[in-house]
Structures are given as C-alpha cells and as structure tokens.
Design a protein around this motif. Structure first.
Motif, PDB file in Angstrom:
ATOM      1  N   SER A  24      -8.341   5.526   7.769  1.00 23.03           N
ATOM      2  CA  SER A  24      -9.165   6.572   7.184  1.00 23.03           C
ATOM      3  C   SER A  24      -8.218   7.472   6.408  1.00 23.03           C
ATOM      4  CB  SER A  24      -9.884   7.359   8.282  1.00 23.03           C
ATOM      5  OG  SER A  24     -10.550   8.455   7.704  1.00 23.03           O
ATOM      6  N   TYR A  25      -8.348   7.495   5.105  1.00 23.68           N
ATOM      7  CA  TYR A  25      -7.401   8.235   4.283  1.00 23.68           C
ATOM      8  C   TYR A  25      -7.595   9.745   4.367  1.00 23.68           C
ATOM      9  CZ  TYR A  25      -5.593   3.968   2.257  1.00 23.68           C
ATOM     10  OH  TYR A  25      -4.970   2.751   2.085  1.00 23.68           O
ATOM     11  N   GLY A  26      -8.795  10.210   4.661  1.00 18.24           N
ATOM     12  CA  GLY A  26      -9.034  11.649   4.749  1.00 18.24           C
ATOM     13  C   GLY A  26      -8.722  12.368   3.445  1.00 18.24           C
ATOM     14  N   LEU A  27      -9.165  11.811   2.340  1.00 17.75           N
ATOM     15  CA  LEU A  27      -8.885  12.391   1.031  1.00 17.75           C
ATOM     16  C   LEU A  27      -9.770  13.601   0.774  1.00 17.75           C
ATOM     17  CD1 LEU A  27      -8.693   9.061  -1.014  1.00 17.75           C
ATOM     18  CD2 LEU A  27      -6.829  10.296   0.102  1.00 17.75           C
ATOM     19  N   ALA A  28      -9.216  14.585   0.091  1.00 18.43           N
ATOM     20  CA  ALA A  28      -9.967  15.800  -0.247  1.00 18.43           C
ATOM     21  C   ALA A  28     -10.326  15.783  -1.733  1.00 18.43           C
ATOM     22  CB  ALA A  28      -9.131  17.027   0.072  1.00 18.43           C
ATOM     23  N   PRO A  29     -11.532  16.224  -2.082  1.00 16.74           N
ATOM     24  CA  PRO A  29     -11.930  16.264  -3.492  1.00 16.74           C
ATOM     25  C   PRO A  29     -10.985  17.153  -4.306  1.00 16.74           C
ATOM     26  CG  PRO A  29     -13.811  16.723  -2.072  1.00 16.74           C
ATOM     27  CD  PRO A  29     -12.585  16.723  -1.206  1.00 16.74           C
ATOM     28  N   GLY A  30     -10.715  16.751  -5.537  1.00 13.72           N
ATOM     29  CA  GLY A  30      -9.891  17.540  -6.441  1.00 13.72           C
ATOM     30  C   GLY A  30      -8.411  17.545  -6.109  1.00 13.72           C
ATOM     31  N   THR A  31      -7.976  16.640  -5.257  1.00 14.91           N
ATOM     32  CA  THR A  31      -6.588  16.585  -4.827  1.00 14.91           C
ATOM     33  C   THR A  31      -5.967  15.278  -5.297  1.00 14.91           C
ATOM     34  OG1 THR A  31      -7.174  17.841  -2.853  1.00 14.91           O
ATOM     35  CG2 THR A  31      -5.076  16.718  -2.810  1.00 14.91           C
ATOM     36  N   PHE A  32      -4.753  15.327  -5.782  1.00 14.60           N
ATOM     37  CA  PHE A  32      -4.042  14.133  -6.220  1.00 14.60           C
ATOM     38  C   PHE A  32      -3.167  13.620  -5.085  1.00 14.60           C
ATOM     39  CE2 PHE A  32      -5.131  16.116 -10.187  1.00 14.60           C
ATOM     40  CZ  PHE A  32      -5.468  15.045 -10.992  1.00 14.60           C
ATOM     41  N   TYR A  33      -3.228  12.331  -4.868  1.00 10.72           N
ATOM     42  CA  TYR A  33      -2.404  11.676  -3.852  1.00 10.72           C
ATOM     43  C   TYR A  33      -1.637  10.554  -4.516  1.00 10.72           C
ATOM     44  CZ  TYR A  33      -5.535  13.976  -0.564  1.00 10.72           C
ATOM     45  OH  TYR A  33      -6.256  14.907   0.129  1.00 10.72           O
ATOM     46  N   ARG A  34      -0.427  10.334  -4.061  1.00  8.66           N
ATOM     47  CA  ARG A  34       0.352   9.191  -4.526  1.00  8.66           C
ATOM     48  C   ARG A  34       0.360   8.197  -3.366  1.00  8.66           C
ATOM     49  NH1 ARG A  34       5.030  11.117  -7.398  1.00  8.66           N
ATOM     50  NH2 ARG A  34       5.490  12.200  -5.454  1.00  8.66           N
ATOM     51  N   ILE A  35      -0.312   7.058  -3.569  1.00  9.55           N
ATOM     52  CA  ILE A  35      -0.424   6.030  -2.529  1.00  9.55           C
ATOM     53  C   ILE A  35       0.502   4.879  -2.879  1.00  9.55           C
ATOM     54  CG2 ILE A  35      -1.992   4.503  -1.266  1.00  9.55           C
ATOM     55  CD1 ILE A  35      -2.887   7.392  -1.032  1.00  9.55           C
ATOM     56  N   ASP A  36       1.428   4.575  -1.991  1.00  7.32           N
ATOM     57  CA  ASP A  36       2.329   3.435  -2.188  1.00  7.32           C
ATOM     58  C   ASP A  36       1.619   2.186  -1.667  1.00  7.32           C
ATOM     59  OD1 ASP A  36       4.275   1.503  -2.289  1.00  7.32           O
ATOM     60  OD2 ASP A  36       5.756   2.645  -1.158  1.00  7.32           O
ATOM     61  N   ALA A  37       1.195   1.330  -2.577  1.00  6.74           N
ATOM     62  CA  ALA A  37       0.455   0.118  -2.214  1.00  6.74           C
ATOM     63  C   ALA A  37       1.297  -1.145  -2.387  1.00  6.74           C
ATOM     64  CB  ALA A  37      -0.803   0.015  -3.066  1.00  6.74           C
ATOM     65  N   ALA A  38       2.603  -0.990  -2.530  1.00  5.84           N
ATOM     66  CA  ALA A  38       3.468  -2.140  -2.798  1.00  5.84           C
ATOM     67  C   ALA A  38       3.378  -3.209  -1.710  1.00  5.84           C
ATOM     68  CB  ALA A  38       4.910  -1.686  -2.961  1.00  5.84           C
ATOM     69  N   SER A  39       3.252  -2.804  -0.452  1.00  3.35           N
ATOM     70  CA  SER A  39       3.200  -3.802   0.626  1.00  3.35           C
ATOM     71  C   SER A  39       1.965  -4.682   0.521  1.00  3.35           C
ATOM     72  CB  SER A  39       3.240  -3.121   1.993  1.00  3.35           C
ATOM     73  OG  SER A  39       2.079  -2.330   2.184  1.00  3.35           O
ATOM     74  N   VAL A  40       0.910  -4.170  -0.093  1.00  2.00           N
ATOM     75  CA  VAL A  40      -0.329  -4.935  -0.265  1.00  2.00           C
ATOM     76  C   VAL A  40      -0.314  -5.693  -1.593  1.00  2.00           C
ATOM     77  CG1 VAL A  40      -2.838  -4.751  -0.528  1.00  2.00           C
ATOM     78  CG2 VAL A  40      -1.648  -3.334   1.164  1.00  2.00           C
ATOM     79  N   ILE A  41      -0.009  -5.004  -2.667  1.00  2.00           N
ATOM     80  CA  ILE A  41      -0.055  -5.608  -4.000  1.00  2.00           C
ATOM     81  C   ILE A  41       0.985  -6.718  -4.146  1.00  2.00           C
ATOM     82  CG2 ILE A  41       0.172  -5.166  -6.478  1.00  2.00           C
ATOM     83  CD1 ILE A  41      -2.317  -3.890  -5.140  1.00  2.00           C
ATOM     84  N   ASN A  42       2.170  -6.504  -3.612  1.00  2.00           N
ATOM     85  CA  ASN A  42       3.254  -7.481  -3.761  1.00  2.00           C
ATOM     86  C   ASN A  42       3.163  -8.652  -2.799  1.00  2.00           C
ATOM     87  OD1 ASN A  42       4.301  -5.886  -5.777  1.00  2.00           O
ATOM     88  ND2 ASN A  42       5.773  -4.883  -4.439  1.00  2.00           N
ATOM     89  N   ASP A  43       2.284  -8.590  -1.829  1.00  4.28           N
ATOM     90  CA  ASP A  43       2.152  -9.669  -0.853  1.00  4.28           C
ATOM     91  C   ASP A  43       1.276 -10.778  -1.431  1.00  4.28           C
ATOM     92  OD1 ASP A  43       1.968 -11.320   1.339  1.00  4.28           O
ATOM     93  OD2 ASP A  43       0.760  -9.932   2.528  1.00  4.28           O
ATOM     94  N   THR A  44       1.889 -11.905  -1.722  1.00  4.48           N
ATOM     95  CA  THR A  44       1.135 -13.033  -2.287  1.00  4.48           C
ATOM     96  C   THR A  44       0.960 -14.155  -1.268  1.00  4.48           C
ATOM     97  OG1 THR A  44       3.165 -13.966  -3.214  1.00  4.48           O
ATOM     98  CG2 THR A  44       1.870 -12.520  -4.645  1.00  4.48           C
ATOM     99  N   THR A  45       1.199 -13.852  -0.002  1.00  7.03           N
ATOM    100  CA  THR A  45       1.028 -14.836   1.060  1.00  7.03           C
ATOM    101  C   THR A  45      -0.426 -15.291   1.120  1.00  7.03           C
ATOM    102  OG1 THR A  45       2.721 -13.682   2.307  1.00  7.03           O
ATOM    103  CG2 THR A  45       1.374 -15.259   3.521  1.00  7.03           C
ATOM    104  N   ASN A  46      -0.649 -16.569   1.175  1.00  7.60           N
ATOM    105  CA  ASN A  46      -1.994 -17.153   1.264  1.00  7.60           C
ATOM    106  C   ASN A  46      -2.895 -16.786   0.088  1.00  7.60           C
ATOM    107  OD1 ASN A  46      -1.404 -18.362   3.775  1.00  7.60           O
ATOM    108  ND2 ASN A  46      -1.832 -16.433   4.805  1.00  7.60           N
ATOM    109  N   GLU A  47      -2.316 -16.506  -1.053  1.00 11.57           N
ATOM    110  CA  GLU A  47      -3.085 -16.195  -2.255  1.00 11.57           C
ATOM    111  C   GLU A  47      -3.108 -17.428  -3.150  1.00 11.57           C
ATOM    112  OE1 GLU A  47      -4.666 -13.292  -3.040  1.00 11.57           O
ATOM    113  OE2 GLU A  47      -4.092 -12.458  -1.108  1.00 11.57           O
TER     114      GLU A  47
END
Length: 73
Positions: A24-47
């Motif tokens: 649950s990210y618990g994001l607030a409206p009007g707020t900028f977050y920097r999300i590091d998604a490299a572990s998901v995007i770079n994972d090509t296992t079983n793709e």
C-alpha cells in the motif's frame, strides 16, 4: 517517467517498488514521489518478450498506477 524523472519539483520522498508487489503506497494527492522500479522493470525472468515499453506490463506497476489513481479520488 524514465531515468530522467520529473524536473523542477522536489519529491516528497523516495520509495522502492517491491518486486512482488502487494504494498500500500499511501500516496497523498498533489505530492510528487520518486519510485525506484528498477527491480521490477529490469527483471526479465520468465518473460516471453522484454525490452522497450513491454517491461512495464507487470502487476507491481499496475498496483502503483492504481494507488496513484486512488490518491486522486
């Protein structure tokens, strides 16, 4: 937004996208977050197809999009 991220704003905080999702990210409206998604995007296992924009077609990325949409509501 890619490796260059957003410009001219300071993120409220940095967060990491869990490889398995289920957070649950618990994001607030009007707020900028920097999300590091490299572990998901770079994972090509079983793709069967990877590279370019197909790498974002993953469940944890969808969860983040849903959390952002819910924060706006």
């Amino acid at each position: 937004m890619g490796s260059d991220g957003f410009q001219a704003v300071k993120p409220a905080e940095d967060r990491a996208m869990p490889a398995q999702g289920g957070t649950s990210y618990g994001l607030a409206p009007g707020t900028f977050y920097r999300i590091d998604a490299a572990s998901v995007i770079n994972d090509t296992t079983n793709e069967s197809f990877s590279g370019a924009h197909s790498d974002i077609k993953k469940f944890p990325v969808a969860q983040l999009a849903a959390a952002a949409a819910a924060a706006h509501a």
